[in-house]
Design a protein around this motif. Structure first.
Motif, PDB file in Angstrom:
ATOM      1  N   GLN A 550       0.832  -1.213   0.000  1.00 38.39           N
ATOM      2  CA  GLN A 550       0.000   0.000   0.000  1.00 38.39           C
ATOM      3  C   GLN A 550       0.862   1.257   0.000  1.00 38.39           C
ATOM      4  N   LYS A 551       1.870   1.251   0.856  1.00 40.31           N
ATOM      5  CA  LYS A 551       2.754   2.420   0.948  1.00 40.31           C
ATOM      6  C   LYS A 551       3.496   2.646  -0.379  1.00 40.31           C
ATOM      7  N   THR A 552       3.957   1.560  -0.995  1.00 47.91           N
ATOM      8  CA  THR A 552       4.699   1.669  -2.253  1.00 47.91           C
ATOM      9  C   THR A 552       3.809   2.186  -3.370  1.00 47.91           C
ATOM     10  N   THR A 553       2.541   1.765  -3.368  1.00 51.15           N
ATOM     11  CA  THR A 553       1.601   2.257  -4.373  1.00 51.15           C
ATOM     12  C   THR A 553       1.515   3.775  -4.321  1.00 51.15           C
ATOM     13  N   LEU A 554       1.418   4.313  -3.135  1.00 56.57           N
ATOM     14  CA  LEU A 554       1.310   5.769  -2.987  1.00 56.57           C
ATOM     15  C   LEU A 554       2.608   6.471  -3.402  1.00 56.57           C
ATOM     16  N   ILE A 555       3.749   5.848  -3.108  1.00 58.49           N
ATOM     17  CA  ILE A 555       5.043   6.436  -3.501  1.00 58.49           C
ATOM     18  C   ILE A 555       5.170   6.485  -5.020  1.00 58.49           C
ATOM     19  N   ILE A 556       4.812   5.390  -5.668  1.00 54.98           N
ATOM     20  CA  ILE A 556       4.897   5.343  -7.132  1.00 54.98           C
ATOM     21  C   ILE A 556       3.947   6.355  -7.749  1.00 54.98           C
ATOM     22  N   LEU A 557       2.752   6.460  -7.182  1.00 57.01           N
ATOM     23  CA  LEU A 557       1.775   7.431  -7.688  1.00 57.01           C
ATOM     24  C   LEU A 557       2.288   8.860  -7.491  1.00 57.01           C
ATOM     25  N   GLU A 558       2.905   9.096  -6.348  1.00 56.51           N
ATOM     26  CA  GLU A 558       3.469  10.425  -6.078  1.00 56.51           C
ATOM     27  C   GLU A 558       4.578  10.758  -7.083  1.00 56.51           C
ATOM     28  N   ARG A 559       5.432   9.764  -7.371  1.00 59.41           N
ATOM     29  CA  ARG A 559       6.508   9.978  -8.342  1.00 59.41           C
ATOM     30  C   ARG A 559       5.943  10.245  -9.738  1.00 59.41           C
ATOM     31  N   LEU A 560       4.902   9.510 -10.083  1.00 58.71           N
ATOM     32  CA  LEU A 560       4.280   9.684 -11.393  1.00 58.71           C
ATOM     33  C   LEU A 560       3.702  11.093 -11.528  1.00 58.71           C
ATOM     34  N   ASN A 561       3.027  11.540 -10.505  1.00 62.29           N
ATOM     35  CA  ASN A 561       2.460  12.898 -10.537  1.00 62.29           C
ATOM     36  C   ASN A 561       3.570  13.947 -10.597  1.00 62.29           C
ATOM     37  N   HIS A 562       4.647  13.687  -9.897  1.00 61.15           N
ATOM     38  CA  HIS A 562       5.756  14.648  -9.903  1.00 61.15           C
ATOM     39  C   HIS A 562       6.363  14.768 -11.300  1.00 61.15           C
ATOM     40  N   ILE A 563       6.591  13.625 -11.948  1.00 60.57           N
ATOM     41  CA  ILE A 563       7.223  13.649 -13.266  1.00 60.57           C
ATOM     42  C   ILE A 563       6.307  14.304 -14.298  1.00 60.57           C
ATOM     43  N   LEU A 564       4.992  14.147 -14.110  1.00 54.96           N
ATOM     44  CA  LEU A 564       4.048  14.799 -15.018  1.00 54.96           C
ATOM     45  C   LEU A 564       4.000  16.297 -14.765  1.00 54.96           C
ATOM     46  N   ALA A 565       4.173  16.693 -13.513  1.00 47.88           N
ATOM     47  CA  ALA A 565       4.124  18.123 -13.176  1.00 47.88           C
ATOM     48  C   ALA A 565       5.337  18.874 -13.703  1.00 47.88           C
ATOM     49  N   VAL A 566       6.436  18.151 -13.890  1.00 46.26           N
ATOM     50  CA  VAL A 566       7.649  18.798 -14.397  1.00 46.26           C
ATOM     51  C   VAL A 566       7.405  19.387 -15.779  1.00 46.26           C
ATOM     52  N   GLY A 567       6.554  18.717 -16.565  1.00 48.53           N
ATOM     53  CA  GLY A 567       6.211  19.205 -17.902  1.00 48.53           C
ATOM     54  C   GLY A 567       7.308  18.924 -18.899  1.00 48.53           C
ATOM     55  N   ASP A 568       7.261  19.602 -20.036  1.00 47.75           N
ATOM     56  CA  ASP A 568       8.231  19.394 -21.103  1.00 47.75           C
ATOM     57  C   ASP A 568       9.608  19.910 -20.695  1.00 47.75           C
ATOM     58  N   VAL A 569      10.623  19.144 -21.075  1.00 46.26           N
ATOM     59  CA  VAL A 569      12.001  19.546 -20.853  1.00 46.26           C
ATOM     60  C   VAL A 569      12.635  19.797 -22.207  1.00 46.26           C
ATOM     61  N   GLN A 570      13.396  20.864 -22.307  1.00 43.25           N
ATOM     62  CA  GLN A 570      13.900  21.272 -23.613  1.00 43.25           C
ATOM     63  C   GLN A 570      14.924  20.294 -24.170  1.00 43.25           C
ATOM     64  N   GLN A 571      15.872  19.881 -23.318  1.00 44.06           N
ATOM     65  CA  GLN A 571      16.928  19.022 -23.821  1.00 44.06           C
ATOM     66  C   GLN A 571      16.371  17.659 -24.199  1.00 44.06           C
ATOM     67  N   SER A 605      -8.179   4.861  -6.883  1.00 43.88           N
ATOM     68  CA  SER A 605      -8.360   4.719  -8.337  1.00 43.88           C
ATOM     69  C   SER A 605      -8.506   6.060  -9.042  1.00 43.88           C
ATOM     70  N   ASP A 606      -9.163   7.047  -8.389  1.00 43.53           N
ATOM     71  CA  ASP A 606      -9.316   8.358  -9.032  1.00 43.53           C
ATOM     72  C   ASP A 606      -7.953   8.992  -9.290  1.00 43.53           C
ATOM     73  N   GLN A 607      -7.081   8.929  -8.295  1.00 42.24           N
ATOM     74  CA  GLN A 607      -5.736   9.509  -8.448  1.00 42.24           C
ATOM     75  C   GLN A 607      -4.955   8.788  -9.550  1.00 42.24           C
ATOM     76  N   ILE A 608      -5.070   7.466  -9.553  1.00 43.71           N
ATOM     77  CA  ILE A 608      -4.324   6.681 -10.547  1.00 43.71           C
ATOM     78  C   ILE A 608      -4.825   6.986 -11.955  1.00 43.71           C
ATOM     79  N   MET A 609      -6.141   6.982 -12.127  1.00 43.58           N
ATOM     80  CA  MET A 609      -6.683   7.198 -13.460  1.00 43.58           C
ATOM     81  C   MET A 609      -6.390   8.619 -13.944  1.00 43.58           C
TER      82      MET A 609
END
Length: 873
Positions: A550-571, A605-609
């Motif tokens: 359960q804890k790992t699921t939330l960590i992975i979801l948090e990482r996924l949201n973080h990487i999406l929030a970074v947005g486009d990278v130029q390089q 599920s809402d956060q994941i989807m």
């Protein structure tokens, strides 16, 4: 463009000035497009003129070659048709020039020889240029020919033997071999001619079968090749040894006469050579021997073979074991601490050969390996410690665990100690060896006596150099699998309550998560390895580790949201890294969702989807790996949510349809087809509002020749899944679907191509599954009638499949299941329509199957048929 201008332009193609090179290339492309036949004639004049510089002639030959051949199959066929469209006079003129050029060049390899060969590739299969082979052979055996002419003619002959279907030149095989042997005999005095001749022999070995079947000719050829392995020139020796390697694969059954007297001493001496290229071929010879003998052993053990094997193993590897292992061990000690990972060297080749010897000779090899390990595993020189570890790890594969148990237990303390060695190479091999133990002797790895210190060493290794840490991650993969498989199961869930890693599980997952975030994770594919280890740890976790899941699921979801929030990278580099990371996070999300309890899934599920939908939006279709992994993550969410996934369908539909249309990334399309299948199973009639659009895309994919062939069987199977889901509502698709299935059932393939036979089996299994799904899904009194018109086609297809000797067990199972479905739905009215000889035959095959599922289906359908055919009293 006159001759002088053309020469000038060709000179500029190798200019140090980039602009000059580009301008010259543009001129050449213009000339080629404006009048191709005349331009190639002009190029052939430049090639044939010995007064031109070597550079210009080579450039002219390259242009001619590029006008005849391409790596792209479609372009290659277009170029060949263009050549054949030239007038006979033009083709003869060009061929005359390239033949005239043979032996007149001062640079090797010969450009003219390549041009001759590429024209031959086009013309010989059509029966044209019938005198070419005789001309080349005459050039070679004629004592008046210059060395250069002999060499260039041999090069041309070698290229032709390599690239032309040997059936086109089979009639010339004796002349070709005579010419090649003549050149090889000359190799002791002229190494250029000898090298070209030996290379030509290597390329021609496939069509020398008739010569190898005749003892006198075989003896002569083997004598010539063995002599060539003793020439002073290393290049000739390497190619001659390559010939022996190939001969062993092609003509194993004839090698008994030569093994003791020639092949054994020649290859042993080659392995000892200080010239890497020679040593590699000596090792490759024995690796090939092992491959052949492993294959022959498998044939001998295969019960389905109706006749004895055409060849039997001579056990050469076992006979050479005591001598061969000793030399290979010495080669293992010749590694360098920082060897290039991609560079193939004798040390790596010796390791592979050792693995093959284990598979071939089994525990007999331990007699020769273990003393070396014992003597060297604590050697002062790191090379010997590393070699001992590598040898020990290599012999673990393919030998029974019980045989190895005491050996591993004695060695384990030392192997753990070597995880802290001063040499990075030794630590790397120690980590790999631990992985081998975990994979092949899990019970020894999880022995309580060693487990705590082993895990401490592995966690320590996760902080080491990327190459070491990556091997530690692989060891964790195998340890997780072995621990889970060995755990006790006490209830019907087949999921253990606890296992030997439970008390360490949370800490190990934490350390693997830290490893995935290492800044040097791109080196040695460490980030990929650490995420794979994390996935396997989660996937193979017992119930008492669920809080960590359960804890790992939330960590992975948090990482996924973080990487999406970074947005486009130029390089571009950073962008590529981000895409890879998104794919890894999605794959990890699949693993953790597979362990999440159904009652907990709706909480997240809402956060994941939301995250997955954002991934679809933010990545272009070119990010195929991300789309594929995101689709598979959706599949995992569907499986854990079941019918509750319906709430996401409207927002998900556009991306699902886009995935089904994505032909350029066929893995994405395949994953999307899989998602639809899962939706059918979980939503059932809830999928109905989306069926029209989905079915339209499925039909388009099935009829589009550009769609990757691997997708079509999955789509055909999906047609049955949809019928099972929506039941009688499927009737509106019925006629079109049956038309597609009938057309697919008529596909024929080349039965000599094993890949295509496998594909045909996949296709047939899918068609059979589709028929079963439709019949089961539409089993109501109202809808039986429309299906009756299609029964003859179904029965004809069953017959076609049942009498085919190339079907595999999966097809047999699907065929028998369909027969059972027909019996269940149509009862006694179907029985008179069966060809009972065919039906009884495939039921007999199913009942004799070694696969439980197929056997059970065979028994069930047999019982059902007996009920339907039993007289009523």
């Amino acid at each position: 463009m006159n001759s002088a201008s053309l020469v000038h332009v060709l000179e500029r193609t190798i200019s140090s000035d980039k602009n000059e090179r580009q301008t010259a290339q543009q001129y050449l492309e213009q000339g080629m497009h404006s009048n191709t036949p005349e331009f190639i004639k002009a190029l052939s004049d430049v090639l044939a003129n010995s007064g031109n510089s070597a550079v210009v002639r080579m450039a002219a030959g390259l242009q001619i070659k590029n006008a005849l051949i391409s790596k792209d199959q479609i372009v290659k066929e277009q170029l060949q048709q263009r050549w054949l469209a030239f007038t006979e006079d033009t083709r003869q003129y060009i061929k005359g020039n390239v033949l005239k050029s043979l032996g007149t060049e001062t640079r090797m390899p010969s450009s003219a020889a390549q041009c001759v060969a590429f024209i031959a590739v086009i013309e010989l299969p059509l029966g044209r240029w019938p005198d070419l082979i005789n001309i080349l052979c005459s050039n070679i055996i004629n004592d008046a020919s210059s060395d250069n002419l002999q060499q260039a003619s041999l090069e041309a002959l070698g290229y032709i033997c390599q690239d032309v279907d040997f059936n086109c030149i089979l009639v010339h095989s004796n002349n070709i071999l005579t010419a090649i042997v003549h050149g090889m005999r000359k190799g002791s005095s002229n190494h250029y001619v000898g090298f070209a001749a030996t290379t030509a022999l290597f390329n021609s070995l496939e069509f020398t079968k008739a010569n190898f079947e005749k003892e006198m000719e075989r003896n002569y050829l083997m004598e010539v090749v063995c002599e060539a392995t003793q020439f002073k020139d290393p290049q000739i020796r390497v190619v001659a040894l390559q010939c022996l390697v190939k001969i062993m694969s092609l003509y194993y059954e004839y090698m008994d006469t030569y093994m003791a007297q020639a092949l054994f001493p020649i290859t042993m001496e080659a392995i000892k050579s200080n010239i890497d290229e020679i040593a590699l071929q000596g090792i490759e010879f024995w690796s090939n021997v092992c491959d052949e003998e492993i294959s022959l052993a498998m044939e001998d053990n295969e019960e389905d073979f109706g006749q004895p094997s055409s060849s039997m193993s001579r056990s050469y590897a076992k006979g050479a074991l005591q001598y061969l292992v000793s030399i290979l061990m010495q080669k293992l000690t010749q590694q360098e601490e920082f060897d290039d990972e991609d560079e193939w060297n004798p040390s790596k080749a010796a390791s592979v050969c050792l693995l093959l010897l284990v598979s071939c000779c089994g525990k007999d090899i331990l007699t020769y390996v273990l003393p070396f390990v014992k003597d060297n595993i604590k050697h002062p020189d790191w090379r010997y410690r590393d070699a001992a570890l590598l040898a020990f790890g290599s012999v673990l594969r393919g030998i029974e665990e019980e045989v190895l148990k005491s050996v591993i237990e004695n060695a384990m303390p030392t192997i753990i100690e070597l995880m802290y060695d001063s040499s990075v190479a030794v630590r790397d091999t120690a980590a790999w060896t631990i992985g081998q133990i975990c994979e092949n002797a899990a019970e020894s790895a999880t022995n309580p006596v060693f487990l705590k210190s082993l895990l401490e060493a592995m966690v320590h290794g996760l902080k080491a150099e990327p190459r070491v840490a990556a091997n530690v991650c692989w060891a964790f993969v195998e340890l997780a699998k072995g621990s889970y498989d060995d755990a006790s199961v006490h209830d019907s869930t087949n999921e253990p309550t606890t296992y030997c890693l439970s008390q360490y599980f949370d800490f190990l997952v934490e350390k693997l998560l830290e490893t995935t975030a290492r800044p040097d994770g791109a080196q040695a594919k460490l980030r990929l390895a650490s995420y794979e280890a994390l996935m396997e740890m989660i996937k193979n976790s017992p119930r008492d580790c669920y809080p960590t899941v359960q804890k790992t699921t939330l960590i992975i979801l948090e990482r996924l949201n973080h990487i999406l929030a970074v947005g486009d990278v130029q390089q571009r580099y950073d962008r590529a890294e981000m895409i890879n990371l998104q794919g890894l996070l999605c794959a990890t999300l699949q693993s953790v969702l597979g362990k999440v309890k159904s009652e907990d899934a709706p909480k997240i599920s809402d956060q994941i989807m939301t995250a997955l939908l954002q991934m679809f939006i933010s990545n272009s279709e070119q990010a195929g790996n991300v789309h594929e992994e995101a689709m598979r993550a959706v599949t995992a969410l569907i499986e854990v949510l079941g019918e509750k996934f319906i709430k996401y369908m409207d927002s998900f539909k556009p991306f699902l349809l886009s995935g089904l249309k994505n032909h350029s990334e066929h893995q994405v399309c395949l994953a999307s087809v899989g998602v639809v299948a899962d939706l059918c199973r979980e939503l059932k009639v809830g999928i109905m509002p989306y069926c029209d659009e989905v079915m339209t895309l499925l039909w388009q994919n099935l009829t589009d020749s550009a769609v990757h062939r691997s997708i079509k069987p999955q789509i055909l199977s999906l047609l049955g899944d949809i019928a099972l889901a929506i039941g009688p509502a499927y009737e509106k698709y019925l006629d079109v679907v049956f038309t597609i299935l009938v057309q697919a059932s008529q596909i024929q393939v080349d039965r000599d191509d094993y890949d295509m036979v496998d594909y045909l089996n996949d296709l047939r299994e899918s068609i059979l599954s589709a028929y079963s799904g439709i019949i089961q899904g539409m089993t109501t009194e109202k809808t039986v009638s429309p299906m009756e018109a299609h029964i003859p086609y179904i029965l004809e297809f069953i017959k076609t499949v049942a009498i085919d000797n190339d079907i595999n067990d999966d097809v047999t199972c699907a065929c028998v299941a369909l027969i059972g479905d027909l019996c269940t739905v149509f009862r006694s009215q179907i029985v008179p329509k069966f060809d009972m000889n065919v039906i009884n035959n495939i039921l007999h095959q199913a009942r004799r199957s070694s696969i439980t599922k197929t056997k059970n289906y065979g028994r069930w359908v047999t019982r059902e048929l007996r009920k339907l055919t039993r007289p009523s009293w």
